[in-house]
Design an enzyme around this catalytic site. Structure first.
Site, short mmCIF file in Angstrom:
data_model
loop_
_atom_site.label_atom_id
_atom_site.label_comp_id
_atom_site.label_asym_id
_atom_site.label_seq_id
_atom_site.Cartn_x
_atom_site.Cartn_y
_atom_site.Cartn_z
N HIS A 136 0.82 -1.22 0.00
CA HIS A 136 0.00 0.00 0.00
C HIS A 136 0.85 1.26 0.00
O HIS A 136 0.34 2.35 -0.25
CB HIS A 136 -0.94 -0.01 1.21
N ASP A 196 3.64 9.36 -0.96
CA ASP A 196 2.45 8.60 -0.56
C ASP A 196 2.23 7.47 -1.55
O ASP A 196 2.46 7.66 -2.75
CB ASP A 196 1.23 9.55 -0.59
P1 ADQ Z 1 -2.93 6.21 4.67
O1 ADQ Z 1 -1.52 6.64 4.86
O2 ADQ Z 1 -3.73 6.11 5.90
O3 ADQ Z 1 -3.04 4.87 3.83
P2 ADQ Z 1 -4.78 7.60 2.72
O4 ADQ Z 1 -4.70 6.91 1.42
O5 ADQ Z 1 -4.90 9.06 2.59
O6 ADQ Z 1 -3.52 7.35 3.68
O7 ADQ Z 1 -6.03 7.02 3.48
C1 ADQ Z 1 -6.52 7.67 4.54
C2 ADQ Z 1 -7.93 7.18 4.83
O8 ADQ Z 1 -8.19 7.56 6.14
C3 ADQ Z 1 -8.93 7.82 3.92
O9 ADQ Z 1 -9.95 6.90 3.58
C4 ADQ Z 1 -9.49 8.96 4.76
O10 ADQ Z 1 -10.85 9.23 4.57
C5 ADQ Z 1 -9.30 8.42 6.17
N1 ADQ Z 1 -9.05 9.57 7.07
C6 ADQ Z 1 -8.00 10.41 7.06
N2 ADQ Z 1 -8.17 11.38 7.99
C7 ADQ Z 1 -9.35 11.14 8.57
C8 ADQ Z 1 -10.11 11.77 9.60
N3 ADQ Z 1 -9.69 12.88 10.19
N4 ADQ Z 1 -11.28 11.23 9.94
C9 ADQ Z 1 -11.72 10.12 9.33
N5 ADQ Z 1 -11.08 9.47 8.36
C10 ADQ Z 1 -9.91 9.97 7.99
C11 ADQ Z 1 -2.12 3.94 3.24
C12 ADQ Z 1 -1.07 4.54 2.32
C13 ADQ Z 1 -1.71 5.36 1.22
C14 ADQ Z 1 -2.71 4.48 0.44
C15 ADQ Z 1 -3.66 3.78 1.41
C16 ADQ Z 1 -4.55 2.77 0.71
O11 ADQ Z 1 -0.17 5.36 3.05
O12 ADQ Z 1 -0.75 5.88 0.32
O13 ADQ Z 1 -3.46 5.29 -0.44
O14 ADQ Z 1 -2.94 3.08 2.43
O15 ADQ Z 1 -3.80 1.86 -0.04
#
Ligand code: ADQ
Length: 470
Positions: free
Chosen positions: A153, A361
């Protein structure tokens, strides 16, 4: 049809599921037989040898407990203080304690020992993320002959960063025991290919280790997505609309710039606040007419580097407040808590600018969710880091170098001034891409490729790497 076994560090919990990933994989398991396997979240005196099964909202979930010491070495230690920073090219933030590798390996072995008796010969196993790189090796050593796939991921590191990781050769050898390795972006496949084709085996201790044979492993990009149609619905749902009204009351005529992230140093939060500071410094006309809302709930806060990022962000926000706030105007709001998806969808819809500027990311799902939540008649603008995997599928966003805060500040200005026709055109292209790359298509394409008898593809749009380095 063969059963699907999904393996990840944590298994989904009870109640409404937060992430799109968990929803999509649940859907896979509701359509096919199989189960989810992972750590229970419990720490015990003795490591569990057998999994406990639970029915969680109709999903079969097998879980094992870990000892406190193993969990620390495996999770906070090797996974999140070595692999996470190195894969994100933050060697300055890595803590290289190579003994954590033993706990990391032990936990992967424990997973394999508990999983093996649960497997049928034709089960297809899908392993998720950097916590579990050695799992296929451990299962194969115990005799498993199943098709096993791995999905990373997070970004794949450059060769130099990889060489800084203790036992990186064993980890890469572990990857070669999978039938299919999925990455987020073509950039990651290219970095992997670079390593595989130019291996520099260690000569440490006087003997040269053997070159790793990747000829049986297919490596390809499978960009993950969200469910943009679900976000479109949520953004106008009663809960989404409630959030919109609540924010509109607070904002008045100010235009909202929104950041939503886990509080993590990879997300570029201090740089983001600095860019906003420059926007206000360079464009006096925008003061009182814009507002930055940064939502960032703490994560992994037992790790020192995360606490430091939190402290830095507190200080940056304080500085911008001190510089620009007036008795009747505040330039920004910083909220350290998580919100449900409907509330997030409402915030996304209201925001004129979605500010998604990680330093690096894997994908970044917030970018997808922001696009999904826009009002087609009056969409906002996505300002996106070129170092997020999402940049490969969203070229119509305003792509920025997040390290260059002048550039991000200028992109913010351009976004705020963008005429409606251009906003609509850009958004339409982004929405088409978000739908094309939605999370259901992602899961289906990975599992189709992993299915027994599936032929390696060639000539696909994504780079296909079938290494034959003997
Ligand atoms: P993350 O590093 O957690 O994931 P991201 O892809 O942005 O990063 O996913 C975050 C998730 O958490 C999103 O669904 C978002 O809605 C949720 N989220 C963030 N802040 C929030 C808040 N304040 N309240 C509720 N929900 C919140 C890892 C990798 C990424 C990759 C994903 C999926 O680091 O690059 O995209 O896995 O593979």
């Amino acid at each position: 049809m063969s059963r699907i076994v999904i393996v990840s560090n944590r298994t989904p919990g009870k109640g409404p599921v937060a992430g799109g990933l968990a929803v999509a994989l649940r859907k896979v398991l509701s359509e096919r037989e199989g189960f989810w396997f992972g750590w229970s979240g419990k720490l015990t005196e003795q490591p569990a040898r057998e999994a406990r099964f639970e029915d969680i909202d109709g999903l079969q979930v097998g879980q094992i407990d870990l000892t406190r010491d193993d969990h620390h070495a495996y999770y906070a230690g090797f996974s999140n203080s070595i692999l996470w920073p190195s894969f994100h090219l933050r060697l300055d933030l890595a803590t290289i304690e190579s003994h954590w590798y033993e706990g990391y390996r032990r936990v992967n072995h424990q997973f394999a020992r508990a999983l093996l008796p649960l497997l049928k010969p034709d089960d297809v196993i899908w392993v998720h993320d950097y916590h579990l790189i050695p799992l296929a090796s451990e299962l194969r050593a115990l005799g498993a002959r199943n098709r096993i796939g791995f999905y990373l991921h997070i970004p794949f590191p450059t060769a130099d960063a990889l060489y800084a990781i203790p036992h990186h050769e064993e980890l890469m050898r572990d990857l070669s025991r999978y039938d299919l390795v999925g990455m987020q972006a073509r950039r990651d496949v290219a970095a992997f290919t670079e390593f595989a084709e130019h291996q520099m085996p260690s000569t440490f201790g006087g003997h040269r280790s053997e070159t790793i044979d990747f000829s049986r492993t297919e490596v390809d990009a499978f960009p993950i997505g969200s469910d943009p149609d679900a976000f479109a619905r949520l953004s106008v749902s009663p809960a989404g609309t409630k959030m919109v009204h609540r924010m509109k009351r607070a904002l008045g005529d100010q235009r909202l710039i929104l950041g939503v992230d886990r509080l993590d140093y990879s997300k570029g939060l201090p740089q983001r606040v600095e860019a906003y500071e420059k926007l206000l410094a360079n464009n006096a006309r925008l003061r009182r007419s814009v507002h930055l809302l940064q939502v960032a709930p703490p994560s992994r806060d037992s790790i020192k580097e995360y606490q430091e990022t939190s402290d830095t962000l507190d200080a940056m926000c304080g500085r911008v407040m001190g510089h620009f706030a007036e008795p009747d105007w505040q330039p920004l709001t910083y909220v350290k808590r998580a919100y449900g998806q409907p509330s997030l969808a409402g915030l996304y819809r209201l925001a004129k600018v979605g500010l998604v500027t990680p330093l690096r990311d894997g994908m970044n799902l917030v970018a997808h969710e922001y696009v999904g939540s826009q009002n087609p008649a009056d969409p906002g603008v996505l300002v996106l880091s070129r170092f997020a995997g999402a940049a490969e599928i969203f070229p119509e966003a305003l792509l920025v170098n997040p390290f260059d805060t002048d550039e991000t500040a200028e992109a913010l200005r351009i976004a705020l001034d963008m005429p409606i026709e251009e906003r609509q055109q850009r958004w339409q292209a982004l929405m088409n891409a978000a739908k094309h790359h939605n999370v259901d298509n992602w899961a289906a394409s990975f599992l189709d490729r992993l299915a027994p008898g599936s032929m390696p593809q060639s000539g696909t749009r994504d780079i296909l790497y079938l290494a034959s380095v003997a």
